[in-house]
Design an enzyme around this catalytic site. Structure first.
Site, mmCIF file in Angstrom:
data_model
loop_
_atom_site.group_PDB
_atom_site.id
_atom_site.type_symbol
_atom_site.label_atom_id
_atom_site.label_comp_id
_atom_site.label_asym_id
_atom_site.label_seq_id
_atom_site.Cartn_x
_atom_site.Cartn_y
_atom_site.Cartn_z
ATOM 1 C CE LYS A 130 2.163 4.979 8.587
ATOM 2 N NZ LYS A 130 0.722 4.900 8.762
ATOM 3 C CE1 TYR A 175 -3.735 2.445 0.642
ATOM 4 C CE2 TYR A 175 -2.394 3.266 2.457
ATOM 5 C CZ TYR A 175 -3.487 3.406 1.605
ATOM 6 O OH TYR A 175 -4.315 4.490 1.722
ATOM 7 C CG ASP A 182 6.107 3.593 0.713
ATOM 8 O OD1 ASP A 182 6.409 4.252 1.729
ATOM 9 O OD2 ASP A 182 4.931 3.409 0.352
#
Length: 438
Positions: free
Chosen positions: A274, A151, A246
């Site tokens: 994050k 994702y 990523d």
């Protein structure tokens, strides 16, 4: 939460859920929060401190998703709270440059040699979307290779066979994504190098970039096979494509320099998020200087954001990354030891209870797959017994352990988790597996 056997009350949470459903689709602002994949009513959180969440009904939980990753130092980490408070007194947003942006960037670059220049954005979705645009501009090509179950945010071209909530709800992509855009994304099985090589053979000089989670976290935790990441690096270099790594989830978590450090990997572009914002909304995309200088105002690739480099996020990020840099020699061994004890301790209880389970773990991120077979890609993860996971999740919640509410999400912990939390989690699992087996 109290240690008695009575199920926790959720009266206020249920009332708030009913109210929320009047305003938000499904009563939530992000789909997995609805607990549809695990059953039960989602508690509404009132506060959090260290390793614990407290809901509006006064129930207390040991937290193993940590706001989906960023709370590596625990909730309400005092230096981050103080930094946010100080920054807020000077205003929450300027829409203009501040010194704090370069202060945080300096810390990111110090930990990531592959990043020579970067841009701050407000989310991981923005970061990956911008990296893809830059890759297409730099190569003059249109096709993107991604991996099933990975994702990379909810931009149109990256929702093809995505993980996270897309995997949780069992859908192949998303309505509203035009076929013309979906056809520009080649979704391949993770950990299968031959498939990637075949794609480059089938589409010569047409693939702009390969984007991947170096450790898959959005189909559950799936480590890379030995040599796989370096083979992709060599292939993209040979074929004139870019490698986009990523690290929104793995960055600063599995090592100070993330997966690039852990696996000794280089990349053309890297995306982060994050932890970089210390719990506040932030994303990063960065990489080689020649690539990044193609961004406006220096180059022809446009990217912008009013809240990019937001002063509150910069302040929280500086406090968090500074601590991680200064205490890396203590933080990462502690995270490794605690995660090992929790993950393997619960897996051992499953074995004693006769519950088929596979544990995948990379540092302080892991998944207990309710699957007796090895899990090396999304198709294998999808064979997991999601009903059994749902029973386990509900049983753990009743005993004060909050796991990610999906079989296809990785679990995380923080430096605030210790021996007490480990023992409580294993004891809770011992009881929860009775519900699974039954």
């Amino acid at each position: 939460m109290s240690s008695d056997t009575q199920a926790p009350a959720h009266t206020r949470s249920q009332a708030l859920q009913q109210r929320a459903e009047r305003f938000f689709p499904g009563g939530v602002n992000s789909p997995v929060r609805a607990f549809r994949a695990v059953g039960g009513a989602p508690p509404f959180i009132e506060s959090a401190l260290g390793a614990y969440l407290t809901d509006v009904d006064g129930n207390r939980y040991i937290d193993y998703f940590g706001s989906w990753g960023p709370m590596i130092l625990g909730h309400a980490f005092p230096p981050a709270v103080e930094a946010i408070e100080n920054a807020a007194r000077r205003s929450a947003s300027f829409g203009a440059s501040t010194a704090a942006e370069a202060d945080l960037a300096e810390r990111v670059v110090a930990c990531y040699p592959a990043i020579e220049k970067l841009r701050f954005v407000s989310s991981g979705t923005e970061a990956t979307m911008s990296a893809i645009r830059l890759a297409r501009a730099a190569t003059g090509r249109k096709l993107i290779v991604k991996f099933e179950g990975c994702y990379h945010g909810h931009s149109d071209g990256l929702l093809v066979k995505a993980g996270s909530g897309v995997a949780t709800f069992g859908i192949p992509g998303s309505a509203g994504v035009p076929e013309e855009i979906a056809h520009l994304t080649l979704a391949l099985p993770f950990n299968d190098y031959a498939e990637v090589e075949a794609a480059f053979d089938a589409y010569p000089n047409r693939i702009a970039a390969v984007i991947l989670e170096p450790v898959v976290g959005n189909a559950g935790c799936i480590p890379p096979a030995r040599g796989y990441l370096h083979a992709l690096r060599a292939l993209t270099q040979r074929e004139g494509a870019l490698l986009i790594v990523d690290e929104v989830m793995t960055g600063f978590r599995i090592a100070l320099g993330g997966a690039l450090e852990l696996y000794g990997l280089d990349a053309d572009l890297v995306t982060l998020g994050k932890i970089v914002g210390g719990g506040l909304p932030v994303g990063v995309f960065g990489g080689k200087r020649a690539l990044m200088d193609q961004l406006s105002p220096l180059g022809p690739v446009y990217q912008a954001g009013t809240l990019s480099g937001n002063p509150l996020a910069m302040a929280a990020g500086i406090a968090t990354l500074s601590y991680l840099q200064d205490h890396a020699a203590e933080v990462y061994p502690q995270l490794e030891a605690t995660a090992k004890a929790v993950a393997e301790g619960v897996a051992a209880e499953a074995d004693r209870a006769g519950v088929p389970l596979t544990l995948n773990r990379v540092g302080p991120m892991w998944t207990w797959f309710f699957n007796p077979e090895p899990v090396t890609n999304y198709d294998e993860a999808a064979q997991s017994d999601t009903a059994a996971f749902g029973r386990f999740h509900r049983a753990m919640m009743e005993q004060g352990i909050w796991l990610p509410p999906s079989q296809f999400e990785a679990a995380f912990l923080s430096t605030a988790h210790g021996e007490q939390e480990t023992e409580a989690t294993i004891a809770a699992a011992r009881e929860a597996f009775k519900a699974v087996a039954g």
